[in-house]
Design an enzyme around this catalytic site. Structure first.
Site, short mmCIF file in Angstrom:
data_model
loop_
_atom_site.label_atom_id
_atom_site.label_comp_id
_atom_site.label_asym_id
_atom_site.label_seq_id
_atom_site.Cartn_x
_atom_site.Cartn_y
_atom_site.Cartn_z
N ARG A 65 -9.43 -26.09 -34.11
CA ARG A 65 -9.10 -27.50 -33.84
C ARG A 65 -7.71 -27.62 -33.22
NH1 ARG A 65 -7.67 -32.57 -37.45
NH2 ARG A 65 -8.51 -34.18 -36.09
N HIS A 69 -6.61 -29.58 -29.76
CA HIS A 69 -5.58 -30.63 -29.71
C HIS A 69 -4.40 -30.22 -28.83
CE1 HIS A 69 -6.77 -33.48 -33.20
NE2 HIS A 69 -7.84 -32.92 -32.68
N HIS A 191 -17.65 -28.34 -34.65
CA HIS A 191 -17.72 -28.91 -36.01
C HIS A 191 -18.75 -28.18 -36.87
CE1 HIS A 191 -15.83 -32.99 -34.59
NE2 HIS A 191 -14.94 -32.03 -34.71
C1 HEM Z 1 -15.09 -36.31 -29.60
C2 HEM Z 1 -14.39 -35.26 -29.91
C3 HEM Z 1 -13.86 -34.97 -31.28
C4 HEM Z 1 -13.50 -35.81 -32.30
C5 HEM Z 1 -13.56 -37.32 -32.32
C6 HEM Z 1 -13.08 -34.98 -33.41
C7 HEM Z 1 -12.60 -35.45 -34.60
C8 HEM Z 1 -12.35 -34.68 -35.71
C9 HEM Z 1 -11.94 -35.17 -37.00
C10 HEM Z 1 -11.69 -36.63 -37.35
C11 HEM Z 1 -11.86 -34.11 -37.83
C12 HEM Z 1 -11.46 -34.12 -39.30
C13 HEM Z 1 -10.00 -33.76 -39.43
C14 HEM Z 1 -9.53 -33.62 -40.85
O1 HEM Z 1 -10.03 -34.32 -41.73
O2 HEM Z 1 -8.64 -32.77 -41.09
C15 HEM Z 1 -12.18 -32.94 -37.07
C16 HEM Z 1 -12.19 -31.66 -37.56
C17 HEM Z 1 -12.42 -30.55 -36.81
N1 HEM Z 1 -12.58 -30.50 -35.44
FE1 HEM Z 1 -12.95 -32.08 -34.25
N2 HEM Z 1 -13.19 -33.67 -33.05
C18 HEM Z 1 -13.65 -33.62 -31.76
C19 HEM Z 1 -13.86 -32.48 -31.00
C20 HEM Z 1 -13.58 -31.21 -31.42
C21 HEM Z 1 -13.58 -30.05 -30.57
C22 HEM Z 1 -13.82 -30.08 -29.06
C23 HEM Z 1 -13.29 -28.98 -31.36
C24 HEM Z 1 -13.14 -27.53 -31.00
C25 HEM Z 1 -13.71 -26.95 -29.98
C26 HEM Z 1 -13.13 -29.48 -32.70
C27 HEM Z 1 -12.90 -28.71 -33.80
C28 HEM Z 1 -12.74 -29.21 -35.08
C29 HEM Z 1 -12.72 -28.35 -36.26
C30 HEM Z 1 -12.92 -26.86 -36.29
C31 HEM Z 1 -12.50 -29.21 -37.34
C32 HEM Z 1 -12.33 -28.82 -38.81
C33 HEM Z 1 -10.86 -28.71 -39.09
C34 HEM Z 1 -10.53 -28.20 -40.48
O3 HEM Z 1 -11.43 -27.83 -41.23
O4 HEM Z 1 -9.32 -28.15 -40.78
N3 HEM Z 1 -13.29 -30.84 -32.70
N4 HEM Z 1 -12.48 -33.31 -35.78
#
Ligand code: HEM
Ligand code: NAG
Ligand code: NAG
Ligand code: NAG
Length: 326
Positions: A65, A69, A191
């Site tokens: 993530r 970002h 995700h």
């Molecule tokens: C429309 C696009 C996206 C939105 C709105 C979004 C939003 C979010 C949100 C709200 C979380 C939860 C954060 C938390 O509670 O700590 C999250 C977690 C995560 N996102 Fe996304 N995300 C998007 C795209 C992506 C992309 C493109 C990737 C990687 C290629 C990604 C990888 C991750 C990962 C791996 C997590 C888990 C993080 C953790 O466990 O600490 N996301 N995302």
């Protein structure tokens, strides 16, 4: 005739080869950029990620993530890593990012073997790939040669996609970075690992409509989520984004979207909207549609994402410490 055809082919090749090379390598990055200047870079980064992962497996989703970002704000230039009162990392969407210590650890080791050579932006791109591999995803070759940026402003993080974004907004935000609808669905498939805090989706569980929860959530799943994220409860409690398979990089995240078990509203919408649903179905191997292999497509879309706005050549700098500009 024969000769003409040959000439024609040679001509086409000369024309197309540079284009193909550019497509594979991106804007000046290339696989093996450090092969003479710091041949151990990939092994040092991967062993570092691995050793942190052993004691804390949550750093794998954290690093994936973080790279996303980083890339969406000022390009993949390590700007997310910089400390400061108004730096990117202080922006609301970045506050729960994790894994900074892993990048710092790798950087310290790299500075001792090849000082001033490897950028923090490249370390993060490699660490994201290694995180996918550690969670059973397929590997891909990461083009390197990014240089580090010197600007990190929290206000620049406002254009990051948000968990309430419609599919049209998600598509637009990705298109702004040169990523198409397939890339969007594929990359959000990241995700398949990791967790989200209740604060990002509990609004879907209570009073979402006059009759109750978000109707796009499977009713049986609503009760489970309500039990885990009670109204006015602990908003920092974390729930798997891919129910039942949050530690494994696989296609079950897409199956969960099909089953109404998406956690984020933005994720579930990928199933509601036909233009994105078709890619979800293709990853699931739905009959009658041309299949897509998630593991293969993820690496390809990551290479595209990892090349967003990269600084190469003499642009930017090679930071000595990832949290500070030189
Ligand atoms: C429309 C696009 C996206 C939105 C709105 C979004 C939003 C979010 C949100 C709200 C979380 C939860 C954060 C938390 O509670 O700590 C999250 C977690 C995560 N996102 Fe996304 N995300 C998007 C795209 C992506 C992309 C493109 C990737 C990687 C290629 C990604 C990888 C991750 C990962 C791996 C997590 C888990 C993080 C953790 O466990 O600490 N996301 N995302
Ligand atoms: C739901 O919303 C209505 C109207 O805004 C409010 O009166 C009610 O107390 C809310 N219910 C819950 C459980 O928050
Ligand atoms: C997800 O799946 C597991 C089974 O592995 C289940 O026990 C859990 O309560 C489920 N629900 C949520 C909301 O995470
Ligand atoms: C999506 O596709 C289905 C089936 O092809 C169709 O019935 C529906 O009207 C479409 N929805 C939208 C919003 O285009």
């Amino acid at each position: 005739m024969e000769m003409n055809c040959f000439n024609h082919r040679v001509f086409l090749l000369t024309l197309l080869l540079p284009i193909v090379v550019i497509l594979v390598e991106g804007q000046g990055t290339r696989v093996g950029f450090y092969s003479t200047s710091c041949p151990k870079v990939e092994s040092i980064v991967s062993s570092t990620v691995q050793s942190h992962f052993k004691s804390d497996p949550t750093i794998a989703p954290g690093l994936l993530r973080m790279h996303f970002h980083d890339c969406f704000v000022q390009g993949c230039d390590g700007s997310i890593l910089i400390d400061g009162p108004n730096a990117e990392k202080t922006a609301p969407p970045n506050q729960l990012l994790r894994g900074y210590e892993v990048i710092d650890d790798a950087k310290t080791q790299l500075e001792s073997v090849c000082p001033g050579v490897v950028s923090c932006a490249d370390i993060l791109a490699l660490a994201a790939r290694d995180s996918v591999v550690l969670t059973s995803g397929a590997s891909w070759a990461v083009p390197t040669g990014r240089r580090d940026g010197t600007v990190s402003q929290s206000s620049d993080a406002n254009n990051l996609p948000g968990f309430r974004d419609t599919v049209n907004v998600q598509k637009q935000k990705f298109a702004d970075k040169g990523l198409n609808t397939q890339d969007l669905v594929t990359l959000v498939g990241g995700h398949t690992i990791g967790t989200a805090a209740c604060q990002f989706f509990s609004y879907r569980l209570y009073n979402f409509t006059s009759t109750g929860a978000d109707p796009s959530i499977n009713p049986a799943f609503v009760s489970q989520l309500q039990a885990l994220c009670p109204q006015n409860g602990d908003g920092s409690r974390r729930i798997g984004l891919d129910n039942g398979s949050a530690n494994k990089f696989d296609t079950s995240f897409f199956a969960n979207l099909r089953d109404g078990k998406g956690i984020l509203e933005s994720d579930q919408r990928l199933w509601t909207d036909n233009s994105t649903k078709t890619f979800v179905q293709r990853f699931l191997g739905v009959r009658g549609l041309l299949g897509l292999t998630f593991n293969v497509e993820f690496g390809k879309s990551m290479v595209k994402m990892s090349n967003i706005g990269v600084k190469t050549g003499t642009a930017g700098e090679i930071r000595k410490v990832c949290s500070k500009v030189n």
